[in-house]
Write a protein that holds these residues in place. Structure first.
Motif, mmCIF file in Angstrom:
data_model
loop_
_atom_site.group_PDB
_atom_site.id
_atom_site.type_symbol
_atom_site.label_atom_id
_atom_site.label_comp_id
_atom_site.label_asym_id
_atom_site.label_seq_id
_atom_site.Cartn_x
_atom_site.Cartn_y
_atom_site.Cartn_z
ATOM 1 N N HIS A 251 0.791 -1.225 0.000
ATOM 2 C CA HIS A 251 0.000 0.000 0.000
ATOM 3 C C HIS A 251 0.822 1.274 0.000
ATOM 4 O O HIS A 251 0.367 2.310 -0.473
ATOM 5 C CB HIS A 251 -0.965 0.005 1.195
ATOM 6 N N HIS A 264 -6.307 0.383 1.682
ATOM 7 C CA HIS A 264 -5.201 1.235 2.119
ATOM 8 C C HIS A 264 -4.296 1.648 0.967
ATOM 9 O O HIS A 264 -3.083 1.768 1.126
ATOM 10 C CB HIS A 264 -4.346 0.532 3.184
ATOM 11 N N LEU A 265 -4.871 1.824 -0.205
ATOM 12 C CA LEU A 265 -4.073 2.253 -1.363
ATOM 13 C C LEU A 265 -3.647 3.695 -1.188
ATOM 14 O O LEU A 265 -4.458 4.581 -0.919
ATOM 15 C CB LEU A 265 -4.893 2.096 -2.653
ATOM 16 N N LYS A 266 -2.348 3.939 -1.330
ATOM 17 C CA LYS A 266 -1.825 5.288 -1.120
ATOM 18 C C LYS A 266 -2.154 6.213 -2.279
ATOM 19 O O LYS A 266 -2.545 7.362 -2.102
ATOM 20 C CB LYS A 266 -0.306 5.232 -0.922
#
Length: 269
Positions: A251, A264-266
């Motif tokens: 992530h 939780h992908l940045k």
């Protein structure tokens, strides 16, 4: 000015990672092929049987790809290392067309670079194994070799799609690909050379400038990828989809892929 701006906005870091990853994968893979089967090297006497040496080839060749997948560069680009894998992600709506082209060019250049290094490193020993070219076995009809490549690539893409569509299986994708490709090399190499990867075949063909029957590896693996995507869609019945375009999604690494649904992908473009 617009053209210059467009060039600047391309994802060069990811394309470069694919180039280096493909070169690394083939450098290790072709080196173990040469070491195991090169004329005048000790392995042909230490392990006379071909099957165990093919298994060693598969484990180390595929293992180098798996190691790259979990490396920083692999986490950045997604570690496709294979035009057929990138094609499959594009067909599943995970890649922009410009990135598909960038990835494929990077993979082809990486394959040529990796093969060039191997042929200069191993010299006559690499030449004794035809510079690690994928060549159809003379024991099988060409249509059988073609279907073997289609089937194996289809199975690879289908397996990747299944793992990447389950949140609990996502993290195990590199391990699965390692074991699956190693098995395919072990069992399939005596038939087709186990390409699964157009870049893997074009690299040695380009360096050797020998193109006999190489059309097979330019058509069969992409066709297998297309069928693999179709089979996945058929068995998933619209209830599941591939969650990411990376084989190992972390992530805190930037992500250039589309429609990513990993938690939780940045960053997503």
């Amino acid at each position: 000015m617009n053209t210059f701006t467009n060039w600047k906005t391309l994802n060069w870091s990811e394309y470069g990672a694919e180039l280096l990853g493909t070169a690394f994968n083939l450098l290790i893979g072709f080196s173990i092929i040469t070491f195991n089967f090169g004329k005048g090297l000790p392995m042909e006497h230490l392990i006379p049987a071909e099957s165990p040496r093919l298994l060693i080839n598969g484990l180390i060749f595929a293992g180098s790809g798996a190691l790259f997948t979990i490396s920083p560069l692999g986490k950045l680009s997604g570690a496709h290392l294979n035009p057929c894998v990138s094609l499959a992600f594009w067909l599943q709506g995970k890649m922009h067309k410009r990135d598909l082209i960038g990835y494929i060019i990077g993979q082809l250049l990486g394959a040529i670079l990796g093969t060039f290094v191997v042929t200069n490193l191993w010299g006559k020993y690499a030449l004794s194994v035809n510079n690690c070219m994928t060549l159809p076995s003379k024991s099988y009809a060409l249509w059988y070799v073609f279907l073997a490549e289609v089937f194996m690539t289809c199975l690879l893409i289908l397996s990747i799609s299944i793992f990447l569509s389950h949140r609990r299986l996502l993290r195990w994708t590199p391990l699965m690909v390692w074991l699956l490709v190693a098995t395919m090399v072990w069992l399939g190499a005596p038939i087709s050379g186990t390409s699964l990867n157009t870049a893997r075949s074009i690299g040695p063909a380009f360096i050797s400038w020998f193109w006999q029957d190489q059309w097979l590896y330019c058509i069969a693996p992409p066709l297998g990828a297309l069928i693999g995507v179709g089979v996945f869609r058929l068995i998933s019945m619209g209830e599941r989809e591939v969650l990411t375009g990376k084989l190992f999604h972390v992530h805190h690494y930037p992500c250039i892929f589309k429609n990513v649904k990993v938690p939780h992908l940045k960053k997503q473009y």
